[in-house]
Structures are given as structure tokens and as C-alpha cells.
Design a protein around this motif. Structure first.
Motif, PDB file in Angstrom:
ATOM      1  N   SER A 104       0.845  -1.190   0.000  1.00 56.99           N
ATOM      2  CA  SER A 104       0.000   0.000   0.000  1.00 56.99           C
ATOM      3  C   SER A 104       0.884   1.246   0.000  1.00 56.99           C
ATOM      4  N   GLY A 105       0.269   2.395  -0.226  1.00 55.94           N
ATOM      5  CA  GLY A 105       1.036   3.641  -0.200  1.00 55.94           C
ATOM      6  C   GLY A 105       1.676   3.877   1.138  1.00 55.94           C
ATOM      7  N   GLU A 106       0.979   3.528   2.201  1.00 55.48           N
ATOM      8  CA  GLU A 106       1.514   3.711   3.545  1.00 55.48           C
ATOM      9  C   GLU A 106       2.761   2.864   3.768  1.00 55.48           C
ATOM     10  N   GLU A 107       2.835   1.717   3.093  1.00 58.50           N
ATOM     11  CA  GLU A 107       3.962   0.796   3.276  1.00 58.50           C
ATOM     12  C   GLU A 107       5.162   1.153   2.402  1.00 58.50           C
ATOM     13  N   LEU A 108       4.976   2.104   1.464  1.00 63.67           N
ATOM     14  CA  LEU A 108       6.098   2.520   0.629  1.00 63.67           C
ATOM     15  C   LEU A 108       6.967   3.491   1.414  1.00 63.67           C
TER      16      LEU A 108
ATOM     17  N   GLY B 184      12.520   1.758   1.963  1.00 67.11           N
ATOM     18  CA  GLY B 184      12.791   0.447   1.397  1.00 67.11           C
ATOM     19  C   GLY B 184      11.969   0.133   0.169  1.00 67.11           C
ATOM     20  N   GLY B 185      11.012   0.993  -0.115  1.00 65.72           N
ATOM     21  CA  GLY B 185      10.195   0.813  -1.300  1.00 65.72           C
ATOM     22  C   GLY B 185       9.358  -0.446  -1.219  1.00 65.72           C
ATOM     23  N   ALA B 186       9.286  -1.168  -2.309  1.00 64.33           N
ATOM     24  CA  ALA B 186       8.459  -2.372  -2.382  1.00 64.33           C
ATOM     25  C   ALA B 186       9.294  -3.632  -2.215  1.00 64.33           C
ATOM     26  N   SER B 187      10.498  -3.498  -1.691  1.00 70.05           N
ATOM     27  CA  SER B 187      11.409  -4.652  -1.650  1.00 70.05           C
ATOM     28  C   SER B 187      11.016  -5.692  -0.615  1.00 70.05           C
ATOM     29  N   ASP B 188      10.261  -5.278   0.420  1.00 68.69           N
ATOM     30  CA  ASP B 188       9.914  -6.228   1.477  1.00 68.69           C
ATOM     31  C   ASP B 188       8.455  -6.016   1.889  1.00 68.69           C
ATOM     32  N   PRO B 189       7.512  -6.427   1.023  1.00 65.71           N
ATOM     33  CA  PRO B 189       6.094  -6.178   1.331  1.00 65.71           C
ATOM     34  C   PRO B 189       5.653  -6.913   2.588  1.00 65.71           C
ATOM     35  N   LYS B 190       4.863  -6.240   3.391  1.00 64.97           N
ATOM     36  CA  LYS B 190       4.396  -6.820   4.656  1.00 64.97           C
ATOM     37  C   LYS B 190       2.995  -7.396   4.530  1.00 64.97           C
ATOM     38  N   SER B 191       2.358  -7.191   3.375  1.00 69.19           N
ATOM     39  CA  SER B 191       0.967  -7.601   3.216  1.00 69.19           C
ATOM     40  C   SER B 191       0.813  -8.594   2.075  1.00 69.19           C
ATOM     41  N   VAL B 192      -0.311  -9.303   2.102  1.00 62.84           N
ATOM     42  CA  VAL B 192      -0.603 -10.329   1.107  1.00 62.84           C
ATOM     43  C   VAL B 192      -2.057 -10.189   0.674  1.00 62.84           C
ATOM     44  N   PHE B 193      -2.298 -10.323  -0.629  1.00 63.28           N
ATOM     45  CA  PHE B 193      -3.648 -10.390  -1.173  1.00 63.28           C
ATOM     46  C   PHE B 193      -4.115 -11.848  -1.186  1.00 63.28           C
ATOM     47  N   ALA B 194      -5.345 -12.080  -0.788  1.00 67.91           N
ATOM     48  CA  ALA B 194      -6.014 -13.319  -1.157  1.00 67.91           C
ATOM     49  C   ALA B 194      -6.556 -13.086  -2.563  1.00 67.91           C
ATOM     50  N   CYS B 195      -5.996 -13.806  -3.532  1.00 66.37           N
ATOM     51  CA  CYS B 195      -6.228 -13.471  -4.941  1.00 66.37           C
ATOM     52  C   CYS B 195      -6.819 -14.665  -5.698  1.00 66.37           C
ATOM     53  N   PRO B 196      -8.057 -14.524  -6.227  1.00 64.79           N
ATOM     54  CA  PRO B 196      -8.663 -15.641  -6.959  1.00 64.79           C
ATOM     55  C   PRO B 196      -8.248 -15.719  -8.422  1.00 64.79           C
ATOM     56  N   TYR B 197      -7.487 -14.749  -8.906  1.00 64.14           N
ATOM     57  CA  TYR B 197      -7.212 -14.662 -10.345  1.00 64.14           C
ATOM     58  C   TYR B 197      -5.998 -15.508 -10.733  1.00 64.14           C
ATOM     59  N   ARG B 198      -6.092 -16.143 -11.892  1.00 60.57           N
ATOM     60  CA  ARG B 198      -4.988 -16.922 -12.434  1.00 60.57           C
ATOM     61  C   ARG B 198      -3.944 -15.984 -13.033  1.00 60.57           C
TER      62      ARG B 198
ATOM     63  N   ARG C 271       4.855  -7.889 -13.823  1.00 58.00           N
ATOM     64  CA  ARG C 271       6.109  -7.622 -14.526  1.00 58.00           C
ATOM     65  C   ARG C 271       6.919  -6.657 -13.679  1.00 58.00           C
ATOM     66  N   PRO C 272       8.244  -6.600 -13.883  1.00 61.90           N
ATOM     67  CA  PRO C 272       9.011  -5.560 -13.187  1.00 61.90           C
ATOM     68  C   PRO C 272       8.409  -4.186 -13.486  1.00 61.90           C
ATOM     69  N   LYS C 273       8.297  -3.354 -12.463  1.00 59.87           N
ATOM     70  CA  LYS C 273       7.588  -2.086 -12.606  1.00 59.87           C
ATOM     71  C   LYS C 273       8.137  -1.062 -11.638  1.00 59.87           C
ATOM     72  N   ILE C 274       7.725   0.160 -11.838  1.00 55.20           N
ATOM     73  CA  ILE C 274       8.092   1.271 -10.958  1.00 55.20           C
ATOM     74  C   ILE C 274       6.828   1.691 -10.231  1.00 55.20           C
ATOM     75  N   VAL C 275       6.921   1.813  -8.904  1.00 51.90           N
ATOM     76  CA  VAL C 275       5.741   2.124  -8.099  1.00 51.90           C
ATOM     77  C   VAL C 275       5.915   3.471  -7.411  1.00 51.90           C
ATOM     78  N   PHE C 276       4.778   4.106  -7.086  1.00 52.25           N
ATOM     79  CA  PHE C 276       4.821   5.412  -6.423  1.00 52.25           C
ATOM     80  C   PHE C 276       3.489   5.670  -5.735  1.00 52.25           C
ATOM     81  N   LYS C 277       3.497   6.557  -4.754  1.00 48.51           N
ATOM     82  CA  LYS C 277       2.272   6.882  -4.021  1.00 48.51           C
ATOM     83  C   LYS C 277       1.374   7.771  -4.874  1.00 48.51           C
ATOM     84  N   ASP C 278       0.079   7.609  -4.679  1.00 46.55           N
ATOM     85  CA  ASP C 278      -0.856   8.427  -5.446  1.00 46.55           C
ATOM     86  C   ASP C 278      -0.873   9.872  -4.971  1.00 46.55           C
TER      87      ASP C 278
ATOM     88  N   VAL D 152      -1.372   2.874  -4.379  1.00 40.89           N
ATOM     89  CA  VAL D 152      -0.077   2.840  -5.053  1.00 40.89           C
ATOM     90  C   VAL D 152      -0.314   2.842  -6.558  1.00 40.89           C
ATOM     91  N   TYR D 153       0.372   3.718  -7.261  1.00 41.78           N
ATOM     92  CA  TYR D 153       0.339   3.694  -8.724  1.00 41.78           C
ATOM     93  C   TYR D 153       1.564   2.923  -9.222  1.00 41.78           C
TER      94      TYR D 153
END
Length: 463
Positions: free
Chosen positions: A297-301, A304-318, A370-377, A398-399
Motif C-alpha cells: 500500500s502507499g503507507e507501506e512505501l 525500502g520501497g516495495a522490496s519487502d512487502p508486509k501484506s498479502v492479497f487473497a487473490c482468486p485470479y490466475r 512484470r518488473p515495474k516502478i511504483v509510487f504513491k498516489d 499505489v500507482y
């Protein structure tokens, strides 16, 4: 505002002034009476318009000596058919700020039919501008206090075009010279309206008399106390850079960020993050690893950026982006069934017809993984981080942007975090509360990219 309205143009006998949406206290009309009395000027003949019956009644009780108070819809057809129709030598007011979500379907349809500026997700104050400008006499002057964002948001493009176009493309008149001249934009304190974060500005516009000489630049008064003059772009383009005193024409390369990216988008909205998002230490074992994706999330950026995410999505999508049938959900279905009532309450299910276990938005998995660049909205200063693994799905605060094949990832990241890109964003992005910037996709796609990125991309395209 009233003094600015009369600057170098004091009222004369038989002049007329209009107060759209005057409110219960009619503050602008009272100010005009006070100033004219102080200066010894004749008080113009006033027409105050208010649609709300209660506010109209209270304004009527004020018994201002120069004002006829009328109960009418300023945006309705009656304004064009009676003594209220003008022309007026002066217009002074604070139009209501009502976003499109506050309008009925009937109102939206009527406004889109009756007003040139009612495009996209319009706000009511834009329509007040158009109606008031149509009621101005030749040489007449308007002063409105509104949110400053009309100077640069896409929704206000038709209004910006209207006030900077020649007579051939304006509300009325012949094709010689400008129909309107934006004399001044004064950015007043952001706390001018208690309990509102409006970033207000006072705009003064004059209707140019037919055959008059070309007008000069617009006087700009900025919130930091600086001032200057600017030539506002015509055609509806954003005025942000001109108003903020930024000349960035030298960084144009012929390509923009939109040209060198596959996607610039906000992260995913589920419509029920409280259900779908877990701390990574608390994910139900039955969902790991098949039905989970790391998220940030934006708060977690942070640094350290997105290198060590603390959260997980429950994701039904393939991985291909498809949503399995309910009969194929297995462990995910068993877990999600515990929250079915909550998930079925979401608008994407009730109105959008999505399956009860789907996310509010369908993730573009082939791009987002894919590898990407992330930033806060929303950020105090623009800051961009690398997400090199291609495994993380950003949340809606997060954008993310995905570079095209052949675009040098590190060079693009370095440019986005560099001084040139930062200055461009500060000149063009919308303001949020407390001086923060909104880093919107639509704006960022227009960011010029440096020659080195352009060159390597062109080389990749030629292979």
C-alpha cells in the motif's frame, strides 16, 4: 473581490451587477454597498439569484437597498428569459462546488444538453462560469472564487478553452479578437474556507469589447506571496506550468512517459480490503501459496520501497488474468464463503454483476506481474521505487508504471527521481491537502522523457 471587480472600472449610474447563488447572508452584495458608500460611487443595480427557498427567504429579509433578490435556478432556462437575463456590467460570486456524484441523472442529462462545459465528470461551478460569462455585457467583468483546480484538470478543459478562444469559438460574437480576457488569478490561502480543503483562487475575467485591441498577459498572484504575469495557453491545455511560473519547454524530446510505458495505472481496488488483505504472517494456511500474492500500500512505501512487502492479497485470479468458476475455487472458495455476505454487499456485485468472490477491479495480470516502478498516489514530493521481482500487486493507494520492452529500467527510474522530472510534476500535478501532489496517470503520461530513454527505445523498436 469586490474591490478587484471595480479596480480601474468604478460603477456608473445604471450599471448592473449580478450575484449568482447569493446565499442567506448575501456577503458580496453587502460588500459592494459598503465600498460604494465609502468611495462615493453610485451603487449598481443588483440582481441576486438564489434557488434554495430557505436561503432566499433569509436573503430577502436583508432588504439591501440596491438588490432585487430572485428565487430561481441560476442554471435553469428562466435566467435567459426575464429581467435576470442581463447583460450585466459586473458578476460577483462564490459558485457552489457540487461534484457530479451529487447530481441526479436528470440533472446530468439537462446540464450536458444545455452547457458546453458539462463534459466528463464536471463540477457545478464550471457551469456557473459559463452561464455568468454568457450574461456579461461587452466590457463587463466577472470575479469568482472557486477551487484552483479548474486551471489544470481535464474536466475543465472546455472552460479554459472558452475563456482563451477568439470570438469565432466563444459563446457569442464575431471573429475579431478575444471574447474574454482572464485579467487575474489570485491564489488565496488554502484555509480561507474553514473545514474545507479547496485551494481556492479568485479569477477575474473581462468580456472584451468587439474590435478592441489584443489583451496582455494574465496577472498571477501565488499562494507563497510571489507574483508575475503569464500568457495562458489556449485551446484548453492545462495552465498549471504558466500559472506556477515554470518554463519547461526545453525538456521536450518528442516522447512522453506514456509513449515508453505499457501501462501507468493505479493499483488494484478489491472493494473489501479488510477481507482480501492480510499481514503476511497471518495468512490462512489453506490459501498459501496458490491463492495469495504479495501486495503493498502507499503507507507501506517507505525508503525500502516495495522490496519487502508486509501484506498479502487473497487473490482468486490466475496468472493469465482469468477468474475461475466458483466450482474451481477449491480452498479459496471454502475460505471466501465465510465472508460471502460481506462480499455480496459490494457495488461491483450489486450493480456491476461481478461474481461475489471477484475483486472490484479485474487485475491486468499480464502487465501487473512484470518488473515495474511504483509510487504513491498522493505525496509531499514525488518519489519512485523499483519493484523488480514482478510478483507484487500494488493496492489502490499505489500507482505503478510498466516500461516498454527496450526502455532502460534504471535510467527511467533515475530520471523520475531526478530534478527535471520533479520540477515538471510540481508544475503540472494537481494539489491535494497541505501542499501534497496528486500523481495522476493522465498527467504523468504527458511527462517528457529524456533523450537517452528515447534513443534506446527507438533502437529496440528497430530490432
Amino acid at each position: 473581490m469586490a474591490r478587484r471587480l471595480f479596480q480601474d472600472n468604478p460603477p456608473e449610474e445604471a450599471d448592473r451587477i449580478l450575484y449568482p447563488g447569493c446565499g442567506a447572508e448575501a456577503p458580496f452584495a453587502r460588500a459592494v454597498e459598503s465600498i460604494c458608500r465609502e468611495e462615493g460611487w453610485p451603487v449598481p443595480q443588483g440582481t441576486a439569484v438564489e434557488s434554495d427557498p430557505e436561503l432566499f427567504g433569509r436573503a430577502k429579509e436583508l432588504k439591501l437597498r440596491h438588490v432585487e433578490t430572485c428565487q430561481a435556478d441560476f442554471l435553469g432556462p428562466e435566467m435567459l428569459r426575464s429581467e435576470m437575463a442581463g447583460p450585466f456590467d459586473y458578476v460577483l460570486g462564490n459558485p457552489p462546488y457540487v461534484p457530479i456524484e451529487g447530481l441526479s441523472e436528470e440533472e446530468k442529462a439537462r446540464y450536458r444538453s444545455d452547457f458546453e462545459v458539462a463534459k466528463g465528470r464536471f463540477d457545478l461551478y464550471l457551469l456557473f462560469f459559463e452561464r455568468a460569462l454568457s450574461l456579461l455585457a461587452d466590457g463587463g467583468r466577472l470575479a469568482f472564487v472557486t477551487p484552483e483546480k479548474w486551471e489544470y484538470v481535464e474536466t475543465a478543459r472546455p472552460l479554459r478553452k472558452m475563456v482563451t478562444s477568439d470570438r469565432a469559438h466563444s459563446l457569442e460574437g464575431s471573429p475579431d479578437g478575444r471574447a474574454f480576457y482572464v485579467e487575474e488569478i489570485n491564489h488565496v490561502s488554502e484555509d480561507a474556507f474553514p473545514k474545507l480543503t479547496a485551494y481556492p483562487s479568485v479569477t477575474t475575467i473581462r468580456k472584451v469589447e468587439e474590435g478592441a485591441a489584443s489583451e496582455g498577459e494574465t496577472q498571477i498572484r501565488r499562494r507563497d506571496g510571489s507574483a508575475g504575469q503569464a500568457e495562458l495557453p489556449n485551446g484548453g491545455e492545462s495552465w498549471a506550468a504558466a500559472v506556477r511560473g515554470k518554463d519547461l519547454s526545453g525538456i521536450e524530446t518528442g516522447l512522453t512517459l506514456g509513449d515508453v510505458t505499457v501501462r501507468v495505472s493505479p493499483g488494484m481496488a478489491t472493494g473489501a480490503d479488510a477481507v482480501f488483505v492480510f499481514d503476511k504472517e497471518e495468512v490462512p494456511e489453506s490459501l498459501v501459496p496458490e491463492w495469495t500474492r504479495p501486495t503493498v500500500s502507499g503507507e507501506e512505501l517507505t525508503e525500502g520501497g516495495a522490496s519487502d512487502p508486509k501484506s498479502v492479497f487473497a487473490c482468486p485470479y490466475r496468472i493469465g488474468g482469468t477468474l475461475p468458476a466458483e466450482s474451481e475455487l477449491g480452498a479459496f472458495g471454502a475460505w471466501a464463503s465465510q465472508h460471502r455476505e460481506r462480499l455480496e454487499e459490494r457495488s461491483c456485485v450489486q450493480k456491476g454483476g461481478k461474481p461475489w468472490y471477484a475483486w472490484h477491479e479485474t487485475p491486468p495480470m499480464q502487465d501487473i506481474l512484470r518488473p515495474k516502478i511504483v509510487f504513491k498516489d498522493i505525496a509531499k514530493e514525488p518519489k519512485f521505487w523499483a519493484e523488480r521481482t514482478g510478483e507484487i500487486i500494488p493496492r489502490h493507494t499505489v500507482y505503478y508504471l510498466v516500461p516498454e520492452e527496450g526502455v532502460p529500467f534504471e535510467k527511467l527510474l533515475g530520471y523520475l527521481n531526478g530534478p527535471v522530472a520533479k520540477e515538471w510534476m510540481e508544475a503540472h500535478c494537481q494539489r491535494a491537502a497541505n501542499g501534497f501532489l496528486r500523481l495522476q496517470s493522465r498527467v504523468l503520461r504527458k511527462l517528457p522523457v529524456p533523450t537517452i530513454v528515447s534513443r534506446e527505445r527507438q533502437g529496440a523498436l528497430a530490432l
